[in-house]
Design an enzyme around this catalytic site. Structure first.
Site, PDB file in Angstrom:
ATOM      1  N   LYS A 179       2.031  -8.558  -3.306  1.00 49.82           N
ATOM      2  CA  LYS A 179       1.631  -7.453  -4.118  1.00 49.82           C
ATOM      3  C   LYS A 179       2.648  -7.086  -5.249  1.00 49.82           C
ATOM      4  O   LYS A 179       3.453  -7.124  -4.970  1.00 49.82           O
ATOM      5  CB  LYS A 179       1.433  -6.154  -2.855  1.00 49.82           C
ATOM      6  CG  LYS A 179       0.801  -4.899  -3.435  1.00 49.82           C
ATOM      7  CD  LYS A 179       0.798  -3.703  -2.458  1.00 49.82           C
ATOM      8  CE  LYS A 179       0.111  -2.635  -3.006  1.00 49.82           C
ATOM      9  NZ  LYS A 179      -0.196  -1.503  -1.738  1.00 49.82           N
TER      10      LYS A 179
ATOM     11  N   SER B 175      -4.258   0.160  -1.040  1.00 51.55           N
ATOM     12  CA  SER B 175      -3.905  -0.296  -2.370  1.00 51.55           C
ATOM     13  C   SER B 175      -3.720  -2.008  -2.417  1.00 51.55           C
ATOM     14  O   SER B 175      -3.225  -2.288  -3.546  1.00 51.55           O
ATOM     15  CB  SER B 175      -2.865   0.622  -2.929  1.00 51.55           C
ATOM     16  OG  SER B 175      -1.729   0.315  -2.052  1.00 51.55           O
TER      17      SER B 175
ATOM     18  N   SER C 290      -2.652   1.227   3.242  1.00 52.65           N
ATOM     19  CA  SER C 290      -2.921   0.248   2.082  1.00 52.65           C
ATOM     20  C   SER C 290      -2.712  -1.347   2.495  1.00 52.65           C
ATOM     21  O   SER C 290      -3.066  -2.012   1.748  1.00 52.65           O
ATOM     22  CB  SER C 290      -1.886   0.646   1.068  1.00 52.65           C
ATOM     23  OG  SER C 290      -2.067   1.953   0.403  1.00 52.65           O
TER      24      SER C 290
END
Length: 542
Positions: free
Chosen positions: A81, A156, A180
């Protein structure tokens, strides 16, 4: 073999690599070709590190051929990420604010994967600074769900969910502050583990909330999650929240079975607090039946309504992320996306007493979980239902709707999300929640379920070269809230006193969501004894 490499699990690929039946170089090349042919549909990657990946794969191959095998991640590709610092490689946070941020060193967790011999394929799409929802006004377009490209991946860790489900990578590290890791796992039909607070280092990861941030593994199977966790778990003095503890053999404990395991089903989460899609309700009933047949003992149980945890988390976490980005919010608010502003700006309205009261409530919620931890080995509840369309997203929903994942962030223990069915071709998810530092039982329960079902073996069908469906985002313009003149004046004056210089559009974003923030602050102001402590009380270790 080459055509099937993208479906390999970490465990299967590791066996082939160790036995020298699969070259790490060939493996990396196959996945890079798949990324090149499919990512234009998915928007999963922000940066592809092809040259570095080939270099690391060649090194892994030389080491393995000379008998220096490091373990099950040696030669295994992964992606991060894009909030994990990577030396010399863009770490954007998905934001214009950091679109030229080139770190001088690696995040601790990234370095641990390098040390295990893993191979970095690139940096993955994230909602802005691991916060906000899918925004169409950022430098990189939002990731798309491989099961249906017009639909949301969850956030996210959005690129991680998309890339894993599409077979672009076998492993990723995401972050989880309010779901997330688990949200994208649920919507994309993969596996994601939010580990216990302090188990995996957050050092070198762009922070969202100092109180609630977790770093953790995202894979396609529970077994792979255990392998990835093994490599990144452990104390790190660079992270002030890291906790020194004994690290068990997560992978070795998977096959013990779950006969006699005590499972408490938090049915009220999906039936009362946040009524689930009918297909998800049926999937949860079916999952309970599977666990029962495997020998687990299941009964319904209850805890706080989800709204209580959500209020507590949001008052604390929004105050923290507002503070983290305060300087840039003052100096360059126009460089943030609309959705990020719609979540963060209202935090200027929270008072210091609200933060402390929310922290005191946080401590209460943790204390109230102790009887459940004593009575049950794990807790079971729903994940998300089918993913909604990307262009139907509204920022205000963040403030108006609670989140089935947030209670575990507040209580701090591990929470595993795994696929549990489908609804009209879109994945459904469920959660297995555990006591702090009891990842072994959580992973064992999830693995037993996966051994008895086949949801995790299904893959979305993607055609190389197919056009990306056109989206027409609408309905997310700020809607004027019905505020009386005094409240409106209070909101705008408070923002001004905080040093925020907002244009009319940014002020409208604040005014839209301010009433929800004010109501939330009011709900955490509960009667308390003057000596009642907050959750963040410093104590020296023994």
């Amino acid at each position: 073999m080459t055509d099937e490499l993208h479906h390999l699990t970490i465990a299967a690929a590791a066996q082939l690599i160790r036995s020298r039946k699969l070259s790490p170089v060939d493996y990396v090349d196959a996945l890079l070709k798949r990324i090149e042919s499919l990512d234009s549909q998915l928007n999963a990657f922000i940066t592809v590190t092809a040259d570095l990946a080939r270099k690391q794969a060649r090194q892994a191959e030389v080491e393995i051929m000379s008998g220096r095998y490091r373990g099950p991640l040696h030669g295994i590709p992964f992606a991060l990420k894009d909030i994990y610092n990577t030396q010399g490689i863009l770490t954007s946070g998905g934001s214009k604010v950091c679109n030229n941020n080139i770190p001088a060193s690696d995040a601790s967790a990234a370095r641990m994967l390098y040390d295990a011999g893993a191979v970095l394929l690139g940096k993955l799409q994230t909602h802005e600074f691991a916060h906000g929802g899918p925004s169409f006004d950022l430098p990189w377009p939002p990731a798309r769900n491989p099961w249906r490209l017009e639909h949301f991946t969850g956030g996210s860790s959005s690129g991680s969910g998309a890339a894993l489900a599409a077979g672009l990578i076998p492993a990723s590290l995401g972050s989880d502050t309010g779901g997330s890791i688990r949200g994208p796992a649920s919507f994309c039909g993969i596996v994601g583990l939010m580990p216990t607070s302090g188990l995996v280092s957050r050092a070198g990861v762009i922070p969202n909330s100092f109180t609630f941030d977790h770093c953790g593994p995202m894979t396609r199977t529970v077994e792979d999650c255990a392998i990835l966790l093994q490599a990144v778990a452990g104390h790190d003095p660079r992270d002030a929240g890291s906790i020194a503890c004994e690290i068990p053999n997560y992978h070795g404990a998977l096959n013990a079975g779950i006969k006699g395991l005590r499972i408490g089903a938090l049915r009220h989460y999906w039936e009362e607090d946040m009524p689930a899609h009918p297909d998800l309700k049926r999937a949860m009933d079916a999952a309970i039946e599977v666990f029962t047949k495997l020998g687990a003992r299941i009964e319904d149980c209850r805890t706080r309504p989800m709204q209580d945890s959500f209020d507590t988390k949001v008052v604390i976490a929004e105050s923290e992320i507002y503070s983290i980005h305060y300087d840039n919010l003052k100096a360059r608010p126009g460089d943030f996306g609309r959705d990020f502003l719609g979540r963060v700006l209202p935090a200027c309205l929270f008072q210091s007493s609200d933060y402390v009261q929310a922290s005191r409530e946080h401590r209460r919620i943790i204390a109230e979980m102790q009887p459940l931890y004593q009575k049950y080995d794990v807790l079971l509840t729903a994940g998300f239902g089918p993913a909604p369309r990307l262009d139907a997203y509204k920022t205000a929903n963040f403030w108006q709707k609670t989140n089935v994942f947030t209670p575990s962030n507040v209580t701090g223990g591990p929470s595993l999300e795994l696929p549990a069915g489908f609804s009209n071709g879109l994945p459904l998810g469920m959660q297995v929640i555990g006591r702090p530092f009891d990842e072994v039982n959580v992973l064992r329960a999830g693995h037993a379920y996966q051994q008895a079902t086949d949801w995790h073996t299904r893959h979305p069908q993607l055609a190389p070269g197919a056009p990306q469906p056109v989206l027409t985002p609408q309905g997310n313009e700020p809607v004027a809230a019905e505020l009386d003149a005094a409240t409106r004046d209070f909101v705008l004056r408070t923002a001004q006193r905080a040093g925020l210089k907002l244009n009319d559009y940014q002020a409208a974003i604040l005014l839209e969501t301010a009433p929800f923030a004010l109501a939330m602050a009011e709900r955490v102001r509960k009667p308390r004894d003057r000596a009642e402590e907050p959750a963040l009380v410093f104590r020296f270790p023994n």
